[in-house]
Design an enzyme around this catalytic site. Structure first.
Site, PDB file in Angstrom:
ATOM      1  N   TYR A  33      37.922  51.897  37.996  1.00 36.22           N
ATOM      2  CA  TYR A  33      37.752  52.806  37.124  1.00 36.22           C
ATOM      3  C   TYR A  33      37.634  53.657  36.980  1.00 36.22           C
ATOM      4  O   TYR A  33      37.932  54.751  36.311  1.00 36.22           O
ATOM      5  CB  TYR A  33      36.531  52.859  36.003  1.00 36.22           C
ATOM      6  CG  TYR A  33      36.417  51.019  35.354  1.00 36.22           C
ATOM      7  CD1 TYR A  33      37.047  51.392  33.761  1.00 36.22           C
ATOM      8  CD2 TYR A  33      35.969  50.031  36.287  1.00 36.22           C
ATOM      9  CE1 TYR A  33      36.356  50.437  33.254  1.00 36.22           C
ATOM     10  CE2 TYR A  33      35.520  48.649  35.338  1.00 36.22           C
ATOM     11  CZ  TYR A  33      35.877  48.553  33.555  1.00 36.22           C
ATOM     12  OH  TYR A  33      36.485  48.378  32.894  1.00 36.22           O
ATOM     13  N   ASP A  85      33.884  34.586  42.688  1.00 36.33           N
ATOM     14  CA  ASP A  85      34.272  33.613  41.997  1.00 36.33           C
ATOM     15  C   ASP A  85      33.211  32.765  42.296  1.00 36.33           C
ATOM     16  O   ASP A  85      33.276  32.089  40.234  1.00 36.33           O
ATOM     17  CB  ASP A  85      35.467  33.343  42.956  1.00 36.33           C
ATOM     18  CG  ASP A  85      35.507  33.316  43.957  1.00 36.33           C
ATOM     19  OD1 ASP A  85      33.854  33.103  44.926  1.00 36.33           O
ATOM     20  OD2 ASP A  85      35.792  32.873  45.089  1.00 36.33           O
ATOM     21  N   ASP A 120      31.658  39.288  29.415  1.00 38.12           N
ATOM     22  CA  ASP A 120      32.466  39.133  28.554  1.00 38.12           C
ATOM     23  C   ASP A 120      32.133  37.515  28.986  1.00 38.12           C
ATOM     24  O   ASP A 120      32.147  36.551  26.886  1.00 38.12           O
ATOM     25  CB  ASP A 120      33.816  39.194  28.390  1.00 38.12           C
ATOM     26  CG  ASP A 120      33.699  40.447  27.600  1.00 38.12           C
ATOM     27  OD1 ASP A 120      33.462  41.492  27.901  1.00 38.12           O
ATOM     28  OD2 ASP A 120      35.379  41.105  27.491  1.00 38.12           O
ATOM     29  N   LYS A 178      32.251  40.593  46.532  1.00 35.98           N
ATOM     30  CA  LYS A 178      33.897  40.004  47.262  1.00 35.98           C
ATOM     31  C   LYS A 178      33.828  39.525  48.754  1.00 35.98           C
ATOM     32  O   LYS A 178      34.745  40.560  49.615  1.00 35.98           O
ATOM     33  CB  LYS A 178      34.885  40.126  46.187  1.00 35.98           C
ATOM     34  CG  LYS A 178      36.407  39.446  46.570  1.00 35.98           C
ATOM     35  CD  LYS A 178      36.092  37.866  46.010  1.00 35.98           C
ATOM     36  CE  LYS A 178      37.383  36.948  46.634  1.00 35.98           C
ATOM     37  NZ  LYS A 178      37.057  35.612  46.377  1.00 35.98           N
ATOM     38  N   ASP A 216      32.236  44.109  34.075  1.00 39.16           N
ATOM     39  CA  ASP A 216      33.635  43.941  32.736  1.00 39.16           C
ATOM     40  C   ASP A 216      33.527  42.697  32.263  1.00 39.16           C
ATOM     41  O   ASP A 216      33.205  42.173  31.092  1.00 39.16           O
ATOM     42  CB  ASP A 216      34.164  45.074  32.583  1.00 39.16           C
ATOM     43  CG  ASP A 216      35.497  44.813  31.719  1.00 39.16           C
ATOM     44  OD1 ASP A 216      34.644  44.916  30.499  1.00 39.16           O
ATOM     45  OD2 ASP A 216      36.904  44.813  31.941  1.00 39.16           O
TER      46      ASP A 216
HETATM   47  C1  IPM Z   1      33.122  47.159  28.088  1.00 37.06           C
HETATM   48  C2  IPM Z   1      34.418  47.507  27.627  1.00 37.06           C
HETATM   49  C3  IPM Z   1      35.125  49.182  28.657  1.00 37.06           C
HETATM   50  C4  IPM Z   1      34.920  48.236  29.850  1.00 37.06           C
HETATM   51  C5  IPM Z   1      36.571  49.551  27.909  1.00 37.06           C
HETATM   52  C6  IPM Z   1      37.069  49.617  26.685  1.00 37.06           C
HETATM   53  C7  IPM Z   1      37.319  51.065  28.432  1.00 37.06           C
HETATM   54  O1  IPM Z   1      35.176  46.513  28.018  1.00 37.06           O
HETATM   55  O2  IPM Z   1      32.845  48.382  28.118  1.00 37.06           O
HETATM   56  O3  IPM Z   1      32.963  46.192  28.593  1.00 37.06           O
HETATM   57  O4  IPM Z   1      35.663  47.748  30.198  1.00 37.06           O
HETATM   58  O5  IPM Z   1      33.768  48.873  30.483  1.00 37.06           O
HETATM   59 MG    MG Z   2      34.884  45.204  29.150  1.00 33.38          MG
END
Ligand code: IPM
Ligand code: MG
Length: 385
Positions: free
Chosen positions: A150, A249, A277, A217, A273
């Site tokens: 990042y 993985d 999700d 990893k 990240d």
């Molecule tokens: C998160 C989001 C952010 C990230 C983006 C919007 C920059 O996806 O907070 O997970 O990747 O950290």
């Molecule tokens: Mg995210």
């Protein structure tokens, strides 16, 4: 005596303002249980701020937010502005300009994403019921929120000679033309930061009596090999906290047998990240995700949902505010309003138990008359406090 706490409020883009309207009123009401009056100070950021002030991160907003040290963040970015104004002025894209800049500026090293499993939402979970243990799931993601891929280019580009930079194709996003033969991102970990991060993650795990599961990893990549060595080293300082290592993985496959990821999960910025999700969606819905980003030394913190701004639902009173509302609970706990925090979590649980749903949570087995809009769902939570 009633104490007053000022908190910076970023209403954000897309459905952000609608969700935040609910999350802020719930947080204010809940904080009263701890004799706390929350005063939200608006610090506009994102495309909405651009339209008003010509900048997705107005200097005044940034200064105020940093000064207050606690930010309630509605999320920034939406594809329409990203693809129009953002195409011409890539520097203005608010995800990097506002969100990443604040993480860095405030030193927000730890990203807590506790995965809360609601029994009443078992039917929307992608995890088979027999894979959910009776005592529920404790899966507390703590993502390392700095460095990695990042911030690598921005942090290290200046240190790389021009000819080498060209040879390995390192580009800032705004310089990518689409015609390059190679494009590379630099990803890195600094010893000092990951030691600090891992110590904080182990200390947290010790406080909640959970093991640490460290994700990497290490079988192929240098920074993860390093990460594993440091995690092992720091783990020795916490002999009472069990530590296991998991390759990223195979960790992603374990999202569907969440009992195998029972613990505090320590992972890099990019892995966290992606996996968070997946974890939120496996257990229920992305709309339920809550997230906080914390500087363990100064206490500065930003409370965001982690789940985006639902731009396609903007202005329709349809987005699910529960992730934002639950993030409000994390925020209250952080500022010491522990009764209010617990009250919010119980209220959300009750509302779901009573069968109320937002559109994203609705399934054929639910009562269609109990599908509520953003504000009505906020109202229900408020009534349960
Ligand atoms: C998160 C989001 C952010 C990230 C983006 C919007 C920059 O996806 O907070 O997970 O990747 O950290
Ligand atoms: Mg995210």
């Amino acid at each position: 005596m009633v104490n007053v706490k000022k908190i910076a409020l970023v209403e954000g883009d897309g459905s952000g303002p609608e969700m935040m309207a609910q999350a802020t009123r719930v947080a204010m009401a809940a904080a009263k249980k701890d004799n706390l009056d929350i005063e939200f100070v608006k610090t506009p950021m994102g495309w909405n701020a651009y339209h008003e002030f010509g900048d997705t991160l107005p200097a005044k907003s940034l200064e105020k937010a940093v000064e207050l040290g606690i930010i309630f963040f509605g999320g920034v970015g939406d594809f329409k502005n990203d693809s129009t104004i953002g195409a011409e002025k890539p520097d203005m894209k608010p995800e990097a300009r506002a969100l990443l800049a604040i993480r860095k500026r405030m030193g927000l090293l730890l990203n807590f994403r506790p995965m809360i499993y609601f029994k009443s939402l078992a039917h929307i979970s992608k995890v088979k019921p027999e894979n959910i243990p009776e005592e529920g799931i404790k899966q507390i993601w703590i993502r390392f929120l700095l460095e990695d891929s990042y911030f690598g280019n921005v942090d290290l580009l200046a240190e790389i000679p021009e000819n080498i930079r060209e040879k390995i194709g390192v580009k800032l996003k705004k310089d990518v033309t689409g015609r390059e033969a190679i494009v590379a991102d630099i990803a890195y970990y600094r010893r000092e930061t990951i030691v600090k991060y891992l110590r904080a993650a182990f200390a947290y795990a010790r406080s909640v009596k959970l093991p640490v599961i460290s994700i990497d990893k290490a079988n192929v990549m240098a920074r993860y090999d390093y990460w594993r060595k440091i995690a092992t080293e720091v783990g020795k300082e916490f002999p009472d906290v069990p530590l296991t290592h998991q390759l990223v993985d195979s960790a992603s496959a374990l999202l569907f047998t969440p009992a195998k990821l029972h613990g505090v999960i320590a992972c890099g910025n990019e892995h966290g990240d992606i996996l968070s999700d997946g974890a939120a969606s496996a257990l229920g819905s992305m709309g339920m995700m809550c997230s906080s980003a914390i500087n363990p030394e100064t206490g500065a913190a930003m409370f965001e949902s982690g789940a985006g701004t639902a731009p396609t639902l903007a202005g329709q009173d349809k987005a699910n505010p529960l992730g934002r509302i639950l993030t409000g609970a994390l925020m209250l706990r952080h500022i010491g309003a522990v009764k209010g925090a617990a009250a919010i979590e119980e209220a959300v649980n009750r509302v779901l138990h009573d069968g109320y749903r937002s559109g994203d949570l609705f399934t054929a087995t639910d009562d269609p008359r109990k599908v509520l809009g953003t504000s009505a769902l906020g109202e229900k939570v408020l009534a349960q406090l």
